[in-house]
Design a protein around this motif. Sequence first.
Motif, PDB file in Angstrom:
ATOM      1  N   VAL A  65     -32.207  -9.070 -48.557  1.00 13.98           N
ATOM      2  CA  VAL A  65     -32.038  -9.244 -47.109  1.00 13.98           C
ATOM      3  C   VAL A  65     -31.127  -8.131 -46.605  1.00 13.98           C
ATOM      4  O   VAL A  65     -30.356  -7.552 -47.369  1.00 13.98           O
ATOM      5  CB  VAL A  65     -31.435 -10.621 -46.757  1.00 13.98           C
ATOM      6  CG1 VAL A  65     -32.333 -11.747 -47.233  1.00 13.98           C
ATOM      7  CG2 VAL A  65     -30.033 -10.770 -47.342  1.00 13.98           C
ATOM      8  N   ASN A  66     -31.216  -7.838 -45.321  1.00 12.03           N
ATOM      9  CA  ASN A  66     -30.348  -6.798 -44.766  1.00 12.03           C
ATOM     10  C   ASN A  66     -29.304  -7.410 -43.834  1.00 12.03           C
ATOM     11  O   ASN A  66     -29.277  -8.625 -43.589  1.00 12.03           O
ATOM     12  CB  ASN A  66     -31.171  -5.716 -44.065  1.00 12.03           C
ATOM     13  CG  ASN A  66     -31.795  -6.206 -42.772  1.00 12.03           C
ATOM     14  OD1 ASN A  66     -31.866  -7.403 -42.515  1.00 12.03           O
ATOM     15  ND2 ASN A  66     -32.252  -5.280 -41.951  1.00 12.03           N
TER      16      ASN A  66
ATOM     17  N   TYR B 201     -25.742 -16.607 -41.869  1.00 13.21           N
ATOM     18  CA  TYR B 201     -25.567 -16.919 -43.286  1.00 13.21           C
ATOM     19  C   TYR B 201     -25.235 -15.649 -44.069  1.00 13.21           C
ATOM     20  O   TYR B 201     -25.634 -14.544 -43.691  1.00 13.21           O
ATOM     21  CB  TYR B 201     -26.847 -17.533 -43.865  1.00 13.21           C
ATOM     22  CG  TYR B 201     -27.205 -18.878 -43.276  1.00 13.21           C
ATOM     23  CD1 TYR B 201     -26.505 -20.027 -43.628  1.00 13.21           C
ATOM     24  CD2 TYR B 201     -28.246 -18.994 -42.365  1.00 13.21           C
ATOM     25  CE1 TYR B 201     -26.837 -21.261 -43.083  1.00 13.21           C
ATOM     26  CE2 TYR B 201     -28.593 -20.222 -41.817  1.00 13.21           C
ATOM     27  CZ  TYR B 201     -27.882 -21.351 -42.177  1.00 13.21           C
ATOM     28  OH  TYR B 201     -28.213 -22.557 -41.635  1.00 13.21           O
ATOM     29  N   THR B 202     -24.507 -15.826 -45.178  1.00 14.40           N
ATOM     30  CA  THR B 202     -24.218 -14.697 -46.058  1.00 14.40           C
ATOM     31  C   THR B 202     -25.420 -14.447 -46.960  1.00 14.40           C
ATOM     32  O   THR B 202     -26.337 -15.270 -47.054  1.00 14.40           O
ATOM     33  CB  THR B 202     -22.986 -14.973 -46.925  1.00 14.40           C
ATOM     34  OG1 THR B 202     -23.283 -16.052 -47.829  1.00 14.40           O
ATOM     35  CG2 THR B 202     -21.788 -15.344 -46.058  1.00 14.40           C
ATOM     36  N   ARG B 203     -25.389 -13.342 -47.666  1.00 15.69           N
ATOM     37  CA  ARG B 203     -26.493 -13.033 -48.580  1.00 15.69           C
ATOM     38  C   ARG B 203     -26.573 -14.052 -49.712  1.00 15.69           C
ATOM     39  O   ARG B 203     -27.669 -14.385 -50.165  1.00 15.69           O
ATOM     40  CB  ARG B 203     -26.318 -11.621 -49.138  1.00 15.69           C
ATOM     41  CG  ARG B 203     -26.341 -10.582 -48.042  1.00 15.69           C
ATOM     42  CD  ARG B 203     -26.416  -9.187 -48.558  1.00 15.69           C
ATOM     43  NE  ARG B 203     -26.301  -8.260 -47.430  1.00 15.69           N
ATOM     44  CZ  ARG B 203     -26.719  -7.018 -47.437  1.00 15.69           C
ATOM     45  NH1 ARG B 203     -27.292  -6.522 -48.502  1.00 15.69           N
ATOM     46  NH2 ARG B 203     -26.579  -6.244 -46.381  1.00 15.69           N
ATOM     47  N   ASP B 204     -25.420 -14.520 -50.158  1.00 18.35           N
ATOM     48  CA  ASP B 204     -25.429 -15.548 -51.205  1.00 18.35           C
ATOM     49  C   ASP B 204     -26.076 -16.828 -50.686  1.00 18.35           C
ATOM     50  O   ASP B 204     -26.846 -17.482 -51.402  1.00 18.35           O
ATOM     51  CB  ASP B 204     -24.001 -15.836 -51.674  1.00 18.35           C
ATOM     52  CG  ASP B 204     -23.409 -14.668 -52.451  1.00 18.35           C
ATOM     53  OD1 ASP B 204     -24.203 -13.852 -52.970  1.00 18.35           O
ATOM     54  OD2 ASP B 204     -22.172 -14.568 -52.522  1.00 18.35           O
ATOM     55  N   ASP B 205     -25.759 -17.182 -49.432  1.00 18.00           N
ATOM     56  CA  ASP B 205     -26.386 -18.375 -48.837  1.00 18.00           C
ATOM     57  C   ASP B 205     -27.900 -18.197 -48.762  1.00 18.00           C
ATOM     58  O   ASP B 205     -28.662 -19.096 -49.138  1.00 18.00           O
ATOM     59  CB  ASP B 205     -25.838 -18.619 -47.426  1.00 18.00           C
ATOM     60  CG  ASP B 205     -24.363 -18.979 -47.426  1.00 18.00           C
ATOM     61  OD1 ASP B 205     -23.889 -19.508 -48.449  1.00 18.00           O
ATOM     62  OD2 ASP B 205     -23.693 -18.710 -46.410  1.00 18.00           O
ATOM     63  N   LEU B 206     -28.313 -17.041 -48.279  1.00 13.81           N
ATOM     64  CA  LEU B 206     -29.740 -16.794 -48.072  1.00 13.81           C
ATOM     65  C   LEU B 206     -30.514 -16.761 -49.382  1.00 13.81           C
ATOM     66  O   LEU B 206     -31.673 -17.171 -49.438  1.00 13.81           O
ATOM     67  CB  LEU B 206     -29.932 -15.475 -47.320  1.00 13.81           C
ATOM     68  CG  LEU B 206     -29.445 -15.473 -45.867  1.00 13.81           C
ATOM     69  CD1 LEU B 206     -29.397 -14.053 -45.319  1.00 13.81           C
ATOM     70  CD2 LEU B 206     -30.354 -16.334 -44.998  1.00 13.81           C
ATOM     71  N   SER B 207     -29.872 -16.270 -50.451  1.00  7.16           N
ATOM     72  CA  SER B 207     -30.574 -16.170 -51.733  1.00  7.16           C
ATOM     73  C   SER B 207     -30.878 -17.532 -52.340  1.00  7.16           C
ATOM     74  O   SER B 207     -31.750 -17.655 -53.203  1.00  7.16           O
ATOM     75  CB  SER B 207     -29.746 -15.338 -52.717  1.00  7.16           C
ATOM     76  OG  SER B 207     -28.519 -15.990 -53.005  1.00  7.16           O
TER      77      SER B 207
END
Length: 387
Positions: free
Chosen positions: A165-166, A175-181
Motif C-alpha cells: 500500500v502507499n 489506517y497504518t500499513r500494519d493495520d492494512l496488511s
Amino acid sequence: MREKVLIVEDDSVFRHYLFQVLKYDFDVTLAEGPKEALERLEQDRYELMITDLRMPAMDGRDLVEKVHHEIDPEIMVIVITAYEDDWPADDALTSHVFRYLRKGSFLPGELKQNVYKALEIKRTVLSLRDSRQRADDKEKVLRKIFENSEEPLFITDSTLKPVLVNKGLEMITGYTRDDLSSMRVEDLFCEPDRSKIAGFLGEVLRGLDVKPLVARIRRAIGADKEVELSASLVRLNNSTIFLKGTIRPIDSERPFRDNLERRLRELSLSLENKETRLKDLDRRLREVVDNTRDIVIFFDSDLRCELANTRFKEVLGYTLKDIKDKKLRWKDILHPEDVHVLDDISNAVKKRLRHASGDVRLKTSLGSTVFLRYRASMSYNSDKMLK
C-alpha cells in the motif's frame, strides 16, 4: 567484432600452436608470461584467458587469482598444463576456471569448442545479470512511483489481502500499513457496501472487465467517505495472481471545477481567435493605409501620433520616429497662421464631434510649404471618451 582472447604461455612453440588454432575465429593476443599478461590486461579488456600453469616468476594459479581479484572478475579462464599436480583440476574448476586441459591430450577442434562454449556462457551470464539489473531498476522506479503517487493505491494477493500500500491509502483510510496488511480490502468499506465490494473484486479476480464501483469507505478516524474503487488483475505466471487497485475520493466540487476549467479554456480560445482576427485586421489596415495616396496619421486619445503611413514621409520628409520621440512638435510643422488647427480639432473632441475638416499648410523637412486639405475622424467609447 571478434572476441578477444589472451594466451599466456612461456613455451614459444606451444604458444605459436595455440595462436594458429584460434587466430581465424578470435582476436588473439600472445603473452610470454604472467608479467606481460598483466600488462596486457591492464591496457585492454579480454573475454577469455588461456594460461599455462608452470611459468617463471609467477605460476598460472597465482596469475588467475590476481586477475580475478584485482583486474577482471568476469574473465573466463581455460588452463592448459602438463603438470596437473601444480593445481588439481577439482580445485581449479571451483576457482574461476572454466576448463582444465592437459597438454597433448586435446585436438584443435576441441580447444576451439571449449573457447566457444566459455564465451557463450559468459555472454549468457552477463545478459542475465543485465536483465536482472534492469528488472531491479525498473522495480525501484515503479515502487517509487507507487509510493509517491497522490492516488491511494494498493496491491493484494489472491486472497484480497494487501501486500503493498502507499501513503495515499494510509491518508484516506487513517489506517497504518500494519493495520492494512491484516485486513481484506472489503473490510475497509462500510458494512452495507461490503458484499458488493466482495462481488466486484471477485469478478476482477476471474478476469472480467468491470467498471469502477462507488462505495463508502470506513475510515479509522473521521467520518465515512464516498470513494470510487477501481481494480485490475495482474498475472505474473500461471500460479501467481495479484490485484492492483485505486481508491479515489469523490470530490463534490469536481463538476463545478471541471465546468469552470472548460469555460476558461473556451474563453482562452475565444481570446486567441479575437487576437488573431485583430492582427489580421491590423495587417490589412496597414496595407490599405500604406497604399493610399493620402497622408494618413493615427492619434491616441491625447492627440499624440501613433502611426503614419509611408506618404507622410514621402510628402513631408519626416519619419514617424521623429514625431513619436517628440523630436519634432506639430507646431514646428504647421504654418504659423494655421496653428489654430490643433485647437479646432481639440474643440471638436470636446463637443464629441465625429469629424473635423479644413485647409492646412505644413512645412516639409526641406523648408518648403505644402497646401493640404485635412479631414479628422474621431471615435468614442461608451463613456463618450475619445478612443
